[in-house]
Write a protein that holds these residues in place. Structure first.
Motif, mmCIF file in Angstrom:
data_model
loop_
_atom_site.group_PDB
_atom_site.id
_atom_site.type_symbol
_atom_site.label_atom_id
_atom_site.label_comp_id
_atom_site.label_asym_id
_atom_site.label_seq_id
_atom_site.Cartn_x
_atom_site.Cartn_y
_atom_site.Cartn_z
ATOM 1 N N HIS A 143 73.072 4.928 117.985
ATOM 2 C CA HIS A 143 72.021 5.843 117.564
ATOM 3 C C HIS A 143 70.831 5.006 117.104
ATOM 4 O O HIS A 143 70.884 4.362 116.071
ATOM 5 C CB HIS A 143 72.515 6.749 116.430
ATOM 6 C CG HIS A 143 71.447 7.668 115.924
ATOM 7 N ND1 HIS A 143 71.487 8.257 114.685
ATOM 8 C CD2 HIS A 143 70.297 8.090 116.489
ATOM 9 C CE1 HIS A 143 70.402 9.004 114.506
ATOM 10 N NE2 HIS A 143 69.666 8.909 115.592
ATOM 11 N N VAL A 144 69.787 4.989 117.914
ATOM 12 C CA VAL A 144 68.571 4.256 117.566
ATOM 13 C C VAL A 144 67.722 5.221 116.727
ATOM 14 O O VAL A 144 66.877 5.941 117.244
ATOM 15 C CB VAL A 144 67.828 3.797 118.836
ATOM 16 C CG1 VAL A 144 66.586 2.999 118.473
ATOM 17 C CG2 VAL A 144 68.748 2.983 119.737
ATOM 18 N N ALA A 145 68.016 5.255 115.437
ATOM 19 C CA ALA A 145 67.391 6.249 114.564
ATOM 20 C C ALA A 145 66.004 5.801 114.132
ATOM 21 O O ALA A 145 65.690 4.617 114.182
ATOM 22 C CB ALA A 145 68.266 6.468 113.341
ATOM 23 N N PHE A 146 65.183 6.749 113.749
ATOM 24 C CA PHE A 146 63.853 6.376 113.248
ATOM 25 C C PHE A 146 63.423 7.342 112.148
ATOM 26 O O PHE A 146 63.916 8.468 112.049
ATOM 27 C CB PHE A 146 62.829 6.353 114.381
ATOM 28 C CG PHE A 146 62.808 7.593 115.225
ATOM 29 C CD1 PHE A 146 62.110 8.719 114.814
ATOM 30 C CD2 PHE A 146 63.510 7.638 116.426
ATOM 31 C CE1 PHE A 146 62.105 9.862 115.591
ATOM 32 C CE2 PHE A 146 63.508 8.790 117.206
ATOM 33 C CZ PHE A 146 62.808 9.908 116.789
ATOM 34 N N GLY A 147 62.513 6.867 111.326
ATOM 35 C CA GLY A 147 62.038 7.646 110.179
ATOM 36 C C GLY A 147 60.885 8.560 110.545
ATOM 37 O O GLY A 147 60.570 8.769 111.717
ATOM 38 N N ASN A 148 60.241 9.091 109.524
ATOM 39 C CA ASN A 148 59.175 10.083 109.718
ATOM 40 C C ASN A 148 57.794 9.445 109.816
ATOM 41 O O ASN A 148 57.580 8.325 109.373
ATOM 42 C CB ASN A 148 59.148 11.048 108.539
ATOM 43 C CG ASN A 148 60.418 11.863 108.455
ATOM 44 O OD1 ASN A 148 60.859 12.429 109.448
ATOM 45 N ND2 ASN A 148 61.022 11.898 107.283
ATOM 46 N N VAL A 149 56.870 10.211 110.361
ATOM 47 C CA VAL A 149 55.465 9.830 110.347
ATOM 48 C C VAL A 149 54.807 10.627 109.221
ATOM 49 O O VAL A 149 54.915 11.855 109.181
ATOM 50 C CB VAL A 149 54.778 10.157 111.682
ATOM 51 C CG1 VAL A 149 53.330 9.680 111.661
ATOM 52 C CG2 VAL A 149 55.531 9.522 112.838
ATOM 53 N N LEU A 150 54.180 9.923 108.299
ATOM 54 C CA LEU A 150 53.596 10.583 107.129
ATOM 55 C C LEU A 150 52.075 10.563 107.205
ATOM 56 O O LEU A 150 51.482 9.678 107.810
ATOM 57 C CB LEU A 150 54.037 9.865 105.849
ATOM 58 C CG LEU A 150 55.545 9.677 105.656
ATOM 59 C CD1 LEU A 150 55.821 8.859 104.405
ATOM 60 C CD2 LEU A 150 56.253 11.024 105.588
ATOM 61 N N ALA A 151 51.486 11.551 106.554
ATOM 62 C CA ALA A 151 50.032 11.559 106.409
ATOM 63 C C ALA A 151 49.675 10.589 105.276
ATOM 64 O O ALA A 151 50.550 10.187 104.513
ATOM 65 C CB ALA A 151 49.573 12.968 106.077
#
Ligand code: ARG
Length: 573
Positions: free
Chosen positions: A364-372
């Protein structure tokens, strides 16, 4: 050419083998020398021998005369290795003469399935899909370049109960109007309207339910309408992919519907294997090691109590298909972190069922969020998720403004193309250069800056080298030209260049494009330091030829690295 580090590793291994066969030399980059081997310490401990004399013994046994200027024992028993300039120059010349820039092809090619992007039909692509698309594409490029066979799969959400209401909404709108709305990319509005009819109108709800049944039973007219929906959405996704410059095409779409006919078989086979359990009327598998907060075992639902299949069944069918039909030896799921548990459970169940043998790696190549910039989730002004196309268009517009502000000697005819390369590259690089597991802040001013760890900085570094050749009206020296390496900045640059293959390998094996990005950023910075200290066009003779050769190799390495990240490297900016 042979990779510098593996030459050293092999020679050291032979020396360590004389003391204990197979002992790990623990070769690392070094701050005190070029490389250091720390393995004597652990070995001494194991053999209960004093480490320094042991390190001396290994140093004496090592056949390094043709590659090292010095091999010193330092501290408690580190081996400090300084490469000879002659060896470094030869390696750099060999790298320059090699189309692959010294990157070896995998000796034992894997079949790598990369599951990425995966937007949903009749729904706008959001920033989560952006991350999956950018990261997945970089991984697909890196694996392909390493000589592995890559199968890109776009696991589009194109099946399930929402299609009842979506098809009814299409019927109500009239096909022509629906096709028009979808083709201009107003996917969210379409979905919202369908949803509100469903929530507000019981007869629409009833029609939608019947429509789902018709869809599942393969009613020809319903299937035709479903195809219209899917076709329009996929055409729209393709536009986004073209803007983004990713490899995905509609040939890579293997949507959830593809697995639909396989789902009864998945459940039946799980049943035959004795893995199924009833839970509240649903048919589930309980893979060991998964529990909820109160410690109760967690089920992977494969068939719901109403007979419908869960995502678990679809993902299991996909694993089975990838292993059995495609011969996958590695499966990469480029999917957001919130789906970690679901994917881990699917993998665990597939292992239990024997569909995912130990020889096949699933990651699972997981990734985080894109934040403002306010560190909240990135949203548009009206509070909805940001439309990807709008985001990309804005990047290109801002890049065009930045280019205009800089002035420069860029011909008018290439301005639009360069703005596109910069704007899209800035978005991709900001994403790929951060450790993917982390959230990152989407900040146009920082992303588009020509200074700092940004896409435009790297693209500019490349274009600036190309401009040295343009300004000087010189061609890169012929392959095989050896750099002189009299100046420390020349030597540092040469050494950094030789790390390209290693950086790529590290990035690929950790599914971490940020490692490649970091390498390229350091390369550009090392080049800048070199360029400040070492005149190129004004130098003479061998020194000039060597510096031109280094500069050319840096530009080629940057362009290759950027390409593997899915970014363009314009010749001029
Ligand atoms: N379509 C899903 C979404 O938009 C992502 C699917 C990910 N891939 C998979 N094999 N489950 O959230």
């Amino acid at each position: 050419m042979r990779d510098t580090r593996s030459i050293l590793a092999e020679r050291l291994q032979a020396a360590f083998d004389t003391v204990e066969p197979g002992a790990d030399p623990v070769l690392r980059l070094s701050e005190h020398a070029d490389l250091q081997a720390n393995g004597a310490l652990a070995l001494a401990k194991r053999l209960r021998r004093p480490p320094r004399p042991l390190a001396e013994e290994i140093a004496a046994a090592a056949d390094l005369a043709d590659v090292c200027r010095s091999v010193d024992v330092s501290g408690p028993g580190f081996l400090n290795l300084v490469l000879s300039d002659d060896f470094v120059a030869g390696q750099v010349a060999a790298m320059a003469a090699d189309d692959r820039l010294g990157v070896p092809l995998a000796a034992d090619p894997a079949v790598v399935v990369v599951d990425y992007s995966a937007p949903n039909v009749a729904k706008e692509m959001h920033v989560g899909h952006l991350r999956s698309t950018i990261i997945g594409d970089a991984l697909a490029r890196m694996a392909g370049h390493a000589g592995h066979q890559v199968v890109r799969e776009n696991h589009v959400g194109d099946w399930g109960t929402p299609f009842g209401m979506l098809i009814e909404h299409l019927v109500d709108l009239g096909e022509e109007k629906a096709v028009h709305d979808l083709s201009v990319g107003d996917l969210d509005a379409f979905y919202r309207q369908a949803r509100s009819s469903f929530d507000g109108d019981p007869s629409f709800q009833e029609r939608s339910r019947r429509r789902v049944v018709l869809l599942q039973s393969g009613d020809p007219d319903t299937i035709r309408l479903w195809r219209v929906l899917v076709g329009q959405s996929v055409a729209y996704f393709d536009e986004v992919y073209a803007k983004l410059g990713v490899l995905l095409t509609d040939g890579d779409v293997v949507g959830e519907s593809f697995y639909n006919p396989m789902l009864p078989g998945v459940v039946e086979d799980l049943d035959k294997l004795g893995l199924l359990q009833e839970d509240d009327g649903a048919r589930c598998v309980f893979p060991p090691g998964f529990a909820n907060r109160s410690g109760d075992p967690l089920p992977l639902i494969v068939q719901k109590s109403d007979g419908g299949f869960g995502y678990g069944a679809t993902d299991l069918a996909a694993i089975r298909d990838r292993v059995q039909r495609l011969g996958a030896t590695q499966i990469l799921y480029v999917v957001g972190a919130p789906q970690a548990q679901h994917l881990q459970m699917c993998m665990a169940v597939a292992r239990m069922a024997g569909w995912l043998p130990d020889s096949v790696e699933a990651v699972h190549v997981a990734f985080g969020n894109v934040l403002a910039p306010d560190r909240k989730m990135l949203r548009s002004r009206s509070g909805e998720s940001v439309k990807l196309v709008d985001l990309l268009d804005e990047g290109v517009r801002r890049a065009a403004d930045a280019l205009a502000e800089r002035g420069g000697d860029l011909p008018v005819a290439s301005r639009a193309a360069v703005a596109r390369a910069l704007g899209v590259g800035a978005v991709k690089y900001a994403d790929l250069s951060t450790d993917r597991a982390r959230d990152y802040v989407f900040d146009w001013d920082r992303m588009l800056g020509f200074e700092g760890d940004t896409g435009p900085y790297l693209q500019y570094a490349h274009a600036r080298i190309r401009s040295i050749f343009r300004r000087g009206r010189v061609e890169p020296p012929p392959p095989g030209t050896r750099p002189v390496l009299a100046e420390p900045a020349e030597r540092a640059l040469a050494l950094h260049l030789l790390g390209f293959a290693g950086a790529l390998d590290a990035a690929r094996s950790a599914q971490a494009p940020s490692r490649l990005a970091g390498y390229l950023f350091d390369l550009a910075a090392t080049f800048t330091a070199f360029y400040e200290q070492c005149p190129v066009l004004k130098a003479e003779g061998q020194v000039r030829a060597g510096r031109l050769a280094l500069a050319d190799l840096v530009a080629r390495t940057l362009a290759r690295g950027l390409d593997l990240l899915g970014m363009e490297a314009p010749q001029q900016m």
